[in-house]
Design an enzyme around this catalytic site. Structure first.
Site, PDB file in Angstrom:
ATOM      1  N   GLY A  16       0.838  -1.192   0.000  1.00 35.33           N
ATOM      2  CA  GLY A  16       0.000   0.000   0.000  1.00 35.33           C
ATOM      3  C   GLY A  16       0.874   1.244   0.000  1.00 35.33           C
ATOM      4  O   GLY A  16       2.039   1.204  -0.404  1.00 35.33           O
ATOM      5  N   GLN A  44       2.297   2.981   2.459  1.00 41.53           N
ATOM      6  CA  GLN A  44       3.499   2.861   3.282  1.00 41.53           C
ATOM      7  C   GLN A  44       4.425   1.774   2.739  1.00 41.53           C
ATOM      8  O   GLN A  44       5.646   1.939   2.707  1.00 41.53           O
ATOM      9  CB  GLN A  44       3.106   2.554   4.731  1.00 41.53           C
ATOM     10  CG  GLN A  44       4.208   2.755   5.752  1.00 41.53           C
ATOM     11  CD  GLN A  44       4.704   4.174   5.865  1.00 41.53           C
ATOM     12  OE1 GLN A  44       5.894   4.430   5.628  1.00 41.53           O
ATOM     13  NE2 GLN A  44       3.821   5.095   6.193  1.00 41.53           N
ATOM     14  N   VAL A  46      -5.884  -7.284   9.584  1.00 45.68           N
ATOM     15  CA  VAL A  46      -5.565  -8.524   8.857  1.00 45.68           C
ATOM     16  C   VAL A  46      -4.172  -9.065   9.189  1.00 45.68           C
ATOM     17  O   VAL A  46      -3.814 -10.156   8.761  1.00 45.68           O
ATOM     18  CB  VAL A  46      -5.708  -8.347   7.329  1.00 45.68           C
ATOM     19  CG1 VAL A  46      -7.125  -7.971   6.962  1.00 45.68           C
ATOM     20  CG2 VAL A  46      -4.712  -7.320   6.800  1.00 45.68           C
ATOM     21  N   GLN A  47      -3.389  -8.303   9.939  1.00 43.73           N
ATOM     22  CA  GLN A  47      -2.010  -8.715  10.206  1.00 43.73           C
ATOM     23  C   GLN A  47      -1.917 -10.056  10.928  1.00 43.73           C
ATOM     24  O   GLN A  47      -1.093 -10.903  10.573  1.00 43.73           O
ATOM     25  CB  GLN A  47      -1.275  -7.637  11.016  1.00 43.73           C
ATOM     26  CG  GLN A  47      -0.891  -6.426  10.200  1.00 43.73           C
ATOM     27  CD  GLN A  47       0.015  -5.467  10.946  1.00 43.73           C
ATOM     28  OE1 GLN A  47       0.531  -5.783  12.017  1.00 43.73           O
ATOM     29  NE2 GLN A  47       0.213  -4.290  10.384  1.00 43.73           N
ATOM     30  N   HIS A 104       3.526  -0.118  13.153  1.00 42.32           N
ATOM     31  CA  HIS A 104       2.522   0.214  14.167  1.00 42.32           C
ATOM     32  C   HIS A 104       2.473  -0.968  15.126  1.00 42.32           C
ATOM     33  O   HIS A 104       2.537  -2.126  14.711  1.00 42.32           O
ATOM     34  CB  HIS A 104       1.155   0.439  13.519  1.00 42.32           C
ATOM     35  CG  HIS A 104       0.062   0.813  14.484  1.00 42.32           C
ATOM     36  ND1 HIS A 104       0.281   1.615  15.596  1.00 42.32           N
ATOM     37  CD2 HIS A 104      -1.260   0.498  14.514  1.00 42.32           C
ATOM     38  CE1 HIS A 104      -0.857   1.781  16.249  1.00 42.32           C
ATOM     39  NE2 HIS A 104      -1.809   1.101  15.619  1.00 42.32           N
ATOM     40  N   GLU A 119     -16.891  27.783   6.634  1.00 42.44           N
ATOM     41  CA  GLU A 119     -16.390  28.292   7.910  1.00 42.44           C
ATOM     42  C   GLU A 119     -15.914  27.194   8.873  1.00 42.44           C
ATOM     43  O   GLU A 119     -14.992  27.432   9.656  1.00 42.44           O
ATOM     44  CB  GLU A 119     -17.465  29.148   8.588  1.00 42.44           C
ATOM     45  CG  GLU A 119     -17.850  30.391   7.800  1.00 42.44           C
ATOM     46  CD  GLU A 119     -16.665  31.277   7.448  1.00 42.44           C
ATOM     47  OE1 GLU A 119     -15.663  31.289   8.196  1.00 42.44           O
ATOM     48  OE2 GLU A 119     -16.731  31.963   6.409  1.00 42.44           O
TER      49      GLU A 119
END
Length: 329
Positions: A26, A28, A85-86, A108, A227
């Site tokens: 991806g 990174q 998913v890691q 991370h 604004e």
């Protein structure tokens, strides 16, 4: 006292005879892979065949492997898939290929800190977390500069895990800017808190509330959008470049006085109490357990809340107004 490492503290030769495997191409993953290759370190990548990221990796000149093959070949395995998913990728494709002398790398700490991934004791486990998106990591590297990063060692099986982590950080250009030493616990908990209470959760809720209040008071939605949302970039850019004090001295005195006198009425002790509760939920693992369960049970709540946000009136107003801004494209 904070410990910061620079180029002089890192030895790229440590990676000379090693293979770095990047799982997940991806934003990174791409940025880190290309920087590492430019640093004359052998890098191989994994991505799901048929995806845009897979095609991008091929265009960038990589042979793209299955995660299983990358884990088999690599000495350092960097897992850059999404958090949720890691653990599954680790169990299916990585775990059986880990042997003494190999290393796991993360950007991370979520899955290590919350013990979704439990690595064997005879490998190094470290983190190098650039404090910027992969595209910026690559851009700064090409300019001979770097993006600051965090470094942490969770498991030092070889006695040289920090040296290995710093070499990796140097390979992506991070030591040019400075690499701050931390822990997996600190990085994970502060990162989640920042996302939930300030950067994403806090900011978007504040924007939507401000929009609702102005529209309810009879003001045009388009004016409200400008604004409370559109002009936010001006302020955040100034804060990033000059800090809060610098921002205050680069807006009108009227805006500055309103900031100093009204801001504390918005973010008051009641709000801080809620923020402390959110931090506690992170520290105790309550949020992690909730998010893991959400992914395992089909993401019903996640999808419902996402859809509800999509249906907020500010989205339709913003879509129309952004058509008036060609520089956005």
């Amino acid at each position: 006292m904070v410990k910061i490492y620079y180029d002089k503290d890192a030895d790229l030769d440590i990676l000379k005879d090693k293979v770095v495997g990047i799982i997940g191409y991806g934003i990174q993953g791409r940025g880190q892979s290309l920087c590492i290759r430019e640093s004359s370190v052998k890098v191989i990548v994994s991505e799901l065949e048929g995806t845009k990221n897979y095609e991008q990796a091929k265009q960038d000149g990589f042979e793209v492997y299955q995660a299983d093959e990358v884990a088999k070949q690599a000495d350092i395995i960097q897992i850059l898939t999404q958090d949720h998913v890691q653990a599954e990728v680790y169990k299916k494709s990585i775990k059986r290929h880990l042997r003494k002398g190999k290393a796991l790398c993360f950007s991370h700490g979520f899955n290590i800190h919350f013990r979704q991934i439990k690595p064997p004791k005879d490998i190094d486990v470290f983190m190098v977390a650039p404090k910027g998106p992969g595209a910026l990591v690559l851009e700064m590297y090409k300019q001979g500069k770097g993006v600051p990063a965090l470094v942490a060692v969770y498991q030092d099986a070889t006695g040289s895990a920090l040296k290995l982590a710093l070499a990796y950080a140097k390979a992506i250009g991070a030591t040019r800017a400075g690499v701050i030493e931390t822990t997996f616990k600190e990085e994970t908990e502060t990162d989640l808190f920042g996302e939930q209470a300030v950067l994403c959760g806090g900011a978007t809720a504040l924007i939507q509330a401000g929009f609702d209040i102005l529209v309810e008071a009879g003001y045009q939605p388009e004016i409200a959008y400008f604004e409370v949302l559109h002009e936010l970039k001006l302020i955040t850019d100034l804060i990033q470049q000059k800090g809060i004090s610098g921002m205050r001295r680069n807006v009108s005195n009227t805006a500055c006085y309103g900031d100093l006198t009204r801001g504390p009425r918005i973010i008051n002790d009641k709000v801080k109490k809620v923020m402390r509760k959110i931090l506690k939920e992170i520290q105790t693992g309550k949020f992690a357990r909730e998010w893991i369960k959400e992914n395992k049970t089909g993401r019903q709540k996640f999808n419902e809340l996402l859809k509800k946000g999509d249906e907020h009136p500010i989205e339709d107003v913003g879509k129309k107004l952004r058509e008036m801004m060609p520089w956005m494209k």
